[in-house]
Write a protein that holds these residues in place. Structure first.
Motif, short mmCIF file in Angstrom:
data_model
loop_
_atom_site.label_atom_id
_atom_site.label_comp_id
_atom_site.label_asym_id
_atom_site.label_seq_id
_atom_site.Cartn_x
_atom_site.Cartn_y
_atom_site.Cartn_z
N ASN A 172 0.82 -1.21 0.00
CA ASN A 172 0.00 0.00 0.00
C ASN A 172 0.86 1.26 0.00
N ILE A 173 2.04 1.20 0.62
CA ILE A 173 2.93 2.36 0.64
C ILE A 173 3.49 2.63 -0.75
N ILE A 174 3.74 1.56 -1.52
CA ILE A 174 4.20 1.73 -2.90
C ILE A 174 3.16 2.49 -3.70
N LEU A 175 1.88 2.13 -3.52
CA LEU A 175 0.81 2.83 -4.23
C LEU A 175 0.69 4.27 -3.74
N LEU A 176 0.90 4.46 -2.44
CA LEU A 176 0.82 5.80 -1.88
C LEU A 176 1.90 6.70 -2.47
N LEU A 177 3.11 6.16 -2.61
CA LEU A 177 4.18 6.92 -3.27
C LEU A 177 3.79 7.27 -4.71
N GLY A 178 3.26 6.28 -5.42
CA GLY A 178 2.85 6.51 -6.80
C GLY A 178 1.77 7.57 -6.91
N GLY A 179 0.80 7.53 -5.97
CA GLY A 179 -0.25 8.55 -5.96
C GLY A 179 0.32 9.93 -5.75
N GLY A 180 1.34 10.02 -4.90
CA GLY A 180 1.99 11.31 -4.67
C GLY A 180 2.67 11.83 -5.92
N PHE A 181 3.37 10.94 -6.64
CA PHE A 181 4.04 11.36 -7.87
C PHE A 181 3.02 11.77 -8.94
N ALA A 182 1.91 11.02 -9.01
CA ALA A 182 0.87 11.35 -9.99
C ALA A 182 0.24 12.70 -9.67
N MET A 183 -0.01 12.96 -8.39
CA MET A 183 -0.58 14.25 -7.99
C MET A 183 0.37 15.38 -8.34
N ALA A 184 1.66 15.19 -8.05
CA ALA A 184 2.64 16.23 -8.36
C ALA A 184 2.70 16.50 -9.86
N LYS A 185 2.62 15.44 -10.66
CA LYS A 185 2.65 15.61 -12.12
C LYS A 185 1.42 16.38 -12.58
N GLY A 186 0.25 16.09 -11.99
CA GLY A 186 -0.96 16.80 -12.34
C GLY A 186 -0.89 18.28 -11.97
N CYS A 187 -0.34 18.56 -10.77
CA CYS A 187 -0.20 19.95 -10.32
C CYS A 187 0.72 20.73 -11.26
N GLU A 188 1.77 20.05 -11.75
CA GLU A 188 2.72 20.72 -12.64
C GLU A 188 2.12 20.96 -14.02
N GLU A 189 1.52 19.92 -14.61
CA GLU A 189 1.01 20.01 -15.98
C GLU A 189 -0.20 20.93 -16.07
N SER A 190 -1.01 20.95 -15.02
CA SER A 190 -2.22 21.79 -15.06
C SER A 190 -1.94 23.25 -14.75
N GLY A 191 -0.77 23.54 -14.20
CA GLY A 191 -0.43 24.89 -13.81
C GLY A 191 -0.96 25.27 -12.43
N LEU A 192 -1.49 24.28 -11.69
CA LEU A 192 -2.06 24.58 -10.38
C LEU A 192 -1.01 25.09 -9.41
N ALA A 193 0.16 24.41 -9.38
CA ALA A 193 1.20 24.81 -8.43
C ALA A 193 1.65 26.24 -8.70
N ALA A 194 1.81 26.59 -9.99
CA ALA A 194 2.22 27.96 -10.32
C ALA A 194 1.13 28.96 -9.94
N TRP A 195 -0.13 28.58 -10.15
CA TRP A 195 -1.26 29.46 -9.82
C TRP A 195 -1.33 29.71 -8.31
N LEU A 196 -1.12 28.63 -7.51
CA LEU A 196 -1.11 28.80 -6.05
C LEU A 196 0.08 29.64 -5.62
#
Length: 583
Positions: free
Chosen positions: A425-449
Motif C-alpha cells: 500500500n505504501i508503494i501505491l501511496l508513493l505513486g499517488g503522490g508522484f501522480a498528484m505532483a505531475k498533475g499539479c505541474e502540468e495543469s499549472g495549479l502549483a504555479a497558480w497557487l
C-alpha cells in the motif's frame, strides 16, 4: 427533539462518518470547478478531494492514492499514459529494494542481535539506557520501517524495565499510596509473583531495606520509576521517526522529494542516496542528542547518577537488568552463516548506494553511461542476490559423500516472505503522490497557487524556512507524513521559484519536518504502538512532543543554513530551476 433523540442521532451520524465524508466532500468542493480557471480548478478539486480522504482515512490510503488514475484522464487534466507510469518510477524501486532488504534482516533476527549488542555496551543506568534505546531505534529505522523498528524494540524495553523496577501494576499502586498507610508492615515496591518481578529487592537485604522505608519514600521512588518507564516507552517511537530521516529509504517522504524533483526539475541531480546521507545523517545525530537530553531530563534519567556509580538499591537492580540483557544476547548464540551473509549484503547495500555518486568525490557510476545507473539499479541488484544466495554454508564434501543426507536448498530470502513483509500500500501511496505532483505541474495549479503567496516574498528566507518547517510539522500531527508532503511539496517548490530562492532551500526542510510527528498518538504508527502499550497518556506525548518539535525545527534550520548551504550551493538560484519558471 429532546436531548436523548439528538444524542442518538449524533451517534448514528458518527457511525457512518466515513460514508458521509465520501459522498459529501465531492459536493462541497464542486464550486471549485466553476469559480476557478478551468484546468487549475479541476486539479485543485482532485487535490483537495484526495487531501480530505487522506487526512480522514475515509478511504484506505492506497485507494485514495489511485484516484488520479481515474480522475485526471476523465477530467481532462492529464492523459492516462502519463499518469500510470508515475506509480512505479525508479524511486519506487529504490524504496522496494529497501523494504526487501529489511524483510531479510527481520527474517534472520539480525536486528535483534544489533539491538541487544548496543544495550550491552551502553549499560543500564536510566540515562545511558535511554540513549542506547534511541541509538538502536534510530539506526534500525534508517533501514527498516519506523513501525517495524518500534514494534521490535518495545518488547525488549519492557523486559529490561521489569528487571529494573518489577511489576508495572504494583508500581502503579505504590504511586497512589497515601500517608495514612504509613507504618503498615513490609510494604514492598514490587509484586512477589515471579523471580523476574523480585529482581530489585530479592534477598534478605532487600526485604530489610523495604521494611525500613516510609510510605512516602516508597511512593516517591515509585513515581520516579514510573517516569523512567514512560521515558523508555516514549523515546523509542521518537527515535524511530528521527532515524528514518537519515536515509532516502528510511521513510517515504524522502523518496517523494526525489520523485517530485525529477518531475519539476529534471536537470537537478544534486540529491541521491549519498548526498542525502551526507546532509541528513549529521542532522539526525544532532537532533537525536538533543532529544535524548530533553527526554532524559524530563523523565528522570539525567541526574548525578549519569556518571557517578552509587552502590545502592538501584545499582543492585541495574546489575540484574544487565544480566537479563546479557542472557538474552547469549541465547542468540554465535552469529550463524545466514546472519553473517545478511550483514555482509546489508553493508554492501549501504556502501554501494552511498558511493554511487556522492558528489563530493567521484563515484563508481562513472564506469557506466552517464544517467543510466541510478540508486534503484543498485538496490535491485543487491536484493536480487538475496533470493539466490544460500542460507546454509555450502559444503564441497557433500558432493563427494554418498552417505550425506540430501537437504533442500534454502536461499536467504523467499518471495513468499518478501510478499508478506513489504507494505504494498505504501508503494501505491508513493505513486499517488508522484501522480498528484505531475498533475499539479502540468495543469499549472502549483504555479497558480504560488502566485498567491506574495507575502512570503517579504520574509527573509531563513525565517521562511523555519515557518515552512513548523507548518509542515504541525500539519503532519493530524495527517500521515506521506500525505502531508504529497500535498504541500508542489506548492513549496513554486513558492521557492516565486521568491527566487533555491527550491532545495525550502523543499529539504519541509521533507524532513513532515517526519517530526511527536505530539499525538495518531500522528504516526510508531506513536500509536507506544501509546497502545498503556503506559503513556496523551498529555505525556503532548508535553514531550511540543519541545521535540521546537528542537527539530531549530536543528533543521541550523543544518540547512550551514553545511546544507555549502553542500547544495543554496545561496545561488540554480540554472536547473530557471528552466522551470512558469510565472
Amino acid at each position: 427533539m429532546d436531548m436523548e433523540t439528538i444524542s442518538t442521532f449524533a451517534k448514528k451520524l458518527w457511525c457512518v462518518k466515513k460514508q458521509l465524508i465520501i459522498f459529501l466532500t465531492p459536493l462541497i468542493f464542486l464550486p471549485l470547478l466553476f469559480g476557478l480557471p478551468e484546468k487549475e480548478g479541476k486539479c485543485l478539486y482532485v487535490v483537495l478531494l484526495m487531501a480530505v480522504f487522506w487526512c480522514t482515512e475515509a478511504l484506505p490510503l492506497a485507494v485514495t492514492a489511485m484516484l488520479p488514475v481515474c480522475l485526471f484522464p476523465t477530467m481532462g487534466i492529464l492523459q492516462s499514459k502519463i499518469v500510470c507510469p508515475q506509480y512505479f518510477l525508479d524511486t519506487n524501486f529504490l524504496f522496494l529494494s529497501g523494504l526487501v532488504m529489511a524483510s531479510a534482516i527481520e527474517e534472520w533476527g539480525l536486528h535483534r542481535r544489533i539491538a541487544l549488542k548496543v544495550l550491552k555496551i551502553v549499560g543500564v543506568k536510566p540515562a545511558w539506557l535511554i540513549l542506547g534505546m534511541m541509538i538502536t531505534s534510530a539506526f534500525l529505522s534508517m533501514w527498516l520501517s519506523n513501525t517495524a523498528t518500534t514494534a521490535m524494540m518495545l518488547p525488549i524495553a519492557n523486559a529490561i524495565l521489569e528487571s529494573l523496577f518489577g511489576d508495572l501494576a504494583t508500581l502503579k499502586e505504590n504511586c497512589k499510596l497515601k500517608d495514612e498507610t504509613e507504618g503498615l508492615p513490609q510494604i514492598k515496591l514490587h509484586a512477589l509473583s515471579s523471580e523476574k518481578q523480585m529482581l530489585s529487592i530479592d534477598g534478605p537485604d532487600g526485604m530489610e531495606w523495604s521494611n525500613r522505608r516510609t510510605t512516602e519514600e516508597i511512593r516517591t521512588e515509585s513515581e520516579y520509576q514510573m517516569k523512567v518507564w514512560k521515558g523508555f516507552m516514549i523515546c523509542i517511537p521518537y527515535a524511530a521517526s528521527i532515524g528514518g530521516t537519515a536515509t532516502l529509504t528510511g521513510t517515504a517522504p524522502n523518496l517523494i522529494l526525489i520523485g517530485q524533483l525529477k518531475s519539476y526539475f529534471p536537470e537537478c541531480d544534486l540529491i541521491n542516496f549519498g548526498s542525502w546521507f551526507a546532509f541528513s545523517f549529521p542532522l539526525m545525530v544532532l537532533f537525536l542528542i538533543l532529544s535524548w537530553l530533553w527526554i532524559s531530563f524530563l523523565y528522570g534519567g539525567l541526574n548525578t547518577r549519569l556518571c557517578v556509580r552509587k552502590q545502592d538499591e538501584r545499582a543492585q537492580a541495574e546489575r540484574k537488568a544487565q544480566a537479563v540483557i546479557e542472557d538474552d544476547y547469549r541465547k542468540l548464540g554465535p552469529i550463524n552463516f545466514a546472519e553473517g551473509a545478511i550483514g555482509f549484503f546489508f553493508i554492501l547495500f549501504a556502501v554501494l548506494l552511498f558511493t554511487r555518486d556522492p558528489k563530493f568525490v567521484t563515484g563508481w557510476s562513472k564506469f557506466f553511461n552517464k544517467g543510466y545507473v541510478s540508486d534503484a539499479t543498485t538496490g535491485v541488484i543487491i536484493v536480487s542476490i538475496l533470493f539466490i544466495f544460500p542460507s546454509q554454508k555450502p559444503s564441497l564434501s557433500w558432493w563427494f559423500d554418498s552417505r550425506a543426507s540430501n537437504t533442500s536448498y534454502v536461499p536467504l530470502l523467499s518471495w513468499r516472505k518478501a510478499q508478506e513483509c513489504v507494505p504494498w500500500n505504501i508503494i501505491l501511496l508513493l505513486g499517488g503522490g508522484f501522480a498528484m505532483a505531475k498533475g499539479c505541474e502540468e495543469s499549472g495549479l502549483a504555479a497558480w497557487l504560488g502566485s498567491y503567496l506574495q507575502p512570503i516574498a517579504q520574509v527573509p528566507p531563513a525565517v521562511a524556512v523555519m515557518f515552512i518547517t513548523a507548518f509542515v510539522a504541525c500539519f503532519t500531527e493530524f495527517a500521515s507524513n506521506t500525505a502531508t508532503i504529497i500535498i504541500f511539496l508542489p506548492v513549496i517548490a513554486e513558492l521557492a521559484m516565486f521568491v527566487n530562492v533555491n527550491p532545495l532551500y525550502f523543499m529539504i526542510p519541509a521533507t524532513i519536518g513532515c517526519s517530526f510527528a511527536f505530539m499525538l498518538p495518531v500522528s504516526t504508527p510508531p506513536n500509536s504502538i507506544a501509546f497502545a502499550s498503556g503506559h503513556l497518556l496523551v498529555k505525556d506525548m503532548v508535553k514531550t512532543g511540543f519541545v521535540m518539535n521546537i528542537l527539530g525545527i531549530l536543528s533543521v534550520s541550523l543544518a540547512i543554513n550551514t553545511w546544507g548551504r555549502a553542500m547544495f550551493s543554496l545561496e545561488t538560484y540554480p540554472d536547473w530551476a530557471h528552466d522551470n519558471v512558469t510565472l
